[in-house]
Enzyme design. Structure first.
Site, PDB file in Angstrom:
ATOM      1  N   ARG A   1     -11.671  -0.501 -23.326  1.00  0.00           N
ATOM      2  CA  ARG A   1     -12.958   0.224 -23.251  1.00  0.00           C
ATOM      3  C   ARG A   1     -13.189   1.020 -22.168  1.00  0.00           C
ATOM      4  O   ARG A   1     -13.453   0.868 -21.019  1.00  0.00           O
ATOM      5  CB  ARG A   1     -13.980  -1.141 -22.837  1.00  0.00           C
TER       6      ARG A   1
ATOM      7  N   GLN B   1     -13.532   5.767 -26.767  1.00  0.00           N
ATOM      8  CA  GLN B   1     -14.607   5.622 -27.600  1.00  0.00           C
ATOM      9  C   GLN B   1     -14.367   5.904 -29.095  1.00  0.00           C
ATOM     10  O   GLN B   1     -14.868   5.356 -30.125  1.00  0.00           O
ATOM     11  CB  GLN B   1     -15.751   6.366 -26.947  1.00  0.00           C
TER      12      GLN B   1
ATOM     13  N   ASP C   1     -12.508   3.430 -31.102  1.00  0.00           N
ATOM     14  CA  ASP C   1     -13.065   1.882 -30.952  1.00  0.00           C
ATOM     15  C   ASP C   1     -13.447   1.497 -32.342  1.00  0.00           C
ATOM     16  O   ASP C   1     -14.441   1.529 -32.673  1.00  0.00           O
ATOM     17  CB  ASP C   1     -14.099   1.933 -30.181  1.00  0.00           C
TER      18      ASP C   1
ATOM     19  N   SER D   1     -16.241  -1.610 -32.125  1.00  0.00           N
ATOM     20  CA  SER D   1     -17.420  -1.027 -32.019  1.00  0.00           C
ATOM     21  C   SER D   1     -18.092  -0.281 -33.317  1.00  0.00           C
ATOM     22  O   SER D   1     -19.027  -0.658 -33.737  1.00  0.00           O
ATOM     23  CB  SER D   1     -17.799   0.064 -30.951  1.00  0.00           C
TER      24      SER D   1
ATOM     25  N   TYR E   1     -17.845  -6.297 -20.284  1.00  0.00           N
ATOM     26  CA  TYR E   1     -18.092  -7.568 -21.154  1.00  0.00           C
ATOM     27  C   TYR E   1     -18.905  -8.496 -20.495  1.00  0.00           C
ATOM     28  O   TYR E   1     -18.730  -8.724 -19.225  1.00  0.00           O
ATOM     29  CB  TYR E   1     -16.571  -8.052 -21.526  1.00  0.00           C
TER      30      TYR E   1
END
Length: 387
Positions: free
Chosen positions: A121, A126, A129, A132, A231
């Site tokens: 992360r 991103q 990912d 996600s 997290y």
């Protein structure tokens, strides 16, 4: 490279690892692409669309894997699929690595394997990912799934026959899936309440129109609630007792609960006890997104709908993103394409950047060795957060 895109064999998996959009870009970069016939049929992609994008259609897996150097999948292969993979090839997929039983088989064939759920992360990752992008879809679909089983309207309605009250939706976990569930439920006119162990999520929840509910935390508990990667972290037994009491009281008022909490490498925490379900209103619905990890409700069953004695419906569906296979595949394929940039040199040849922290985190098999032990603490799964 010669890149192979197989049809997914896992029951209920309708996604595909590449789309005509990403295949055009792969071919433009100098790669050859083979796609197994009907690989995209459940994602609204025909063989003709792949052919038009420049891919070769392989009639079966034997033809698909002939000469393949890189295999792109959604779900990691089972033993039968591994037997057909070329020796010394590379494989990228979602492994559910903490429970995957076939790393030794991949290692025996010297297949370099990358688990996309272990992408760290960090900001530059991103666009890779996948968890996600897929959790975003799952959160949206969870609300729509709830409306199928909830026997009332979601929004408030004022009619000549009287007023219909809006549904009360309780969302457990303000991670990616939870936040999308908030937004979707609000669009449908529900009253939305959200619980998350991390106080920092309050702002996100409230910006989407949800009401944030929380257990009172000491300063020490606030510091422990969130890991460095953002997290949620497993909390103390004393906190869990207070959490259980709060969730129980809110669940009794809720019409719909969408539960998203998971702990990487462990069974999902039990948040909605059987006693809580017994106290809920008839007609209430629970959507348990953590069912594949054991479930946030002990009454949940994977890929089944359970009806309690008091009229509560508990839906266990661990792969909601697959129910929107067209968009889920499009997003997954783009994530995959970005990840591939770390596995090739300027000429497009397979040349992983092994010193890159993303590669280090995701590589689970290399040169005949399984590397799972090095991954268990380094990069937790983000299918959802712990609450």
């Amino acid at each position: 490279m010669l890149i192979a895109i197989p049809a997914e064999k896992l029951h209920g998996e309708f996604r595909v690892a590449a789309t005509p959009e990403t295949i055009k870009k792969l071919i433009k970069a100098g790669h050859q692409v083979k796609v197994e016939s009907k690989a995209g049929q459940h994602a609204a992609i025909s063989d003709a669309a792949y052919t038009e994008a420049g891919a070769e259609i392989a009639k079966d897996s034997d033809a698909l894997y002939q000469g393949a150097e890189l295999v792109l999948k959604v779900r990691a292969p089972d033993a039968h699929e591994i037997a057909k993979l070329p020796n010394h090839s590379a494989l990228i997929a979602l492994f559910d690595i903490h429970h995957y039983p076939h790393l030794a088989a991949l290692s025996s064939k010297h297949i370099s394997s990358y688990a996309l759920e272990l992408v760290p992360r960090i900001t530059r990752a991103q666009s890779m990912d996948v968890l996600s992008s897929q959790a975003n879809i799952a959160g949206y679909r969870a609300v729509l799934l709830a409306t199928q089983y909830y026997p009332r309207f979601m929004p408030m309605l004022m009619t000549a026959a009287g007023t219909v009250k809006p549904a009360r939706v309780l969302i457990l976990g303000a991670g990616v899936a939870g936040l999308q569930a908030i937004a979707t439920a609000k669009r449908l006119g529900a009253i939305v309440e959200v619980f998350d162990v991390r106080p920092a999520t309050r702002e996100q929840v409230e910006s989407l129109g949800g009401k944030f509910i929380e257990v009172a935390l000491s300063d020490a508990e606030k510091a422990a609630a969130e890991t460095a990667g953002g997290y949620a972290r497993e909390m103390s037994d004393d906190y869990k007792l207070r959490q259980s009491a709060l969730i129980d009281s809110q669940a009794r008022l809720a019409d719909i609960i969408i539960s998203t909490a998971q702990i990487p490498g462990k069974a999902a925490p039990v948040l909605i006890s059987a006693e809580t379900v017994e106290a809920m209103k008839a007609g209430s619905v629970i959507i348990d997104l953590a069912v594949d990890s054991g479930g946030n409700c002990p009454l949940s069953k994977a890929d089944k709908v359970v009806h309690s004695n008091n009229g509560v419906t508990i839906v266990g569906h661990g792969n909601l993103a697959s129910l929107l296979a067209a968009d889920a595949s499009a997003l997954y394929a783009r994530n995959m394409l970005t990840f591939l940039s770390l596995l090739q040199d300027a000429e497009g040849k397979y040349a992983p950047h092994f010193e890159d922290e993303i590669i280090k985190a995701t590589l689970v098999c290399h040169q005949g060795s399984a590397l799972l032990g090095k991954k268990t603490e380094a990069a937790p799964s983000r299918a959802e957060t712990v609450i």
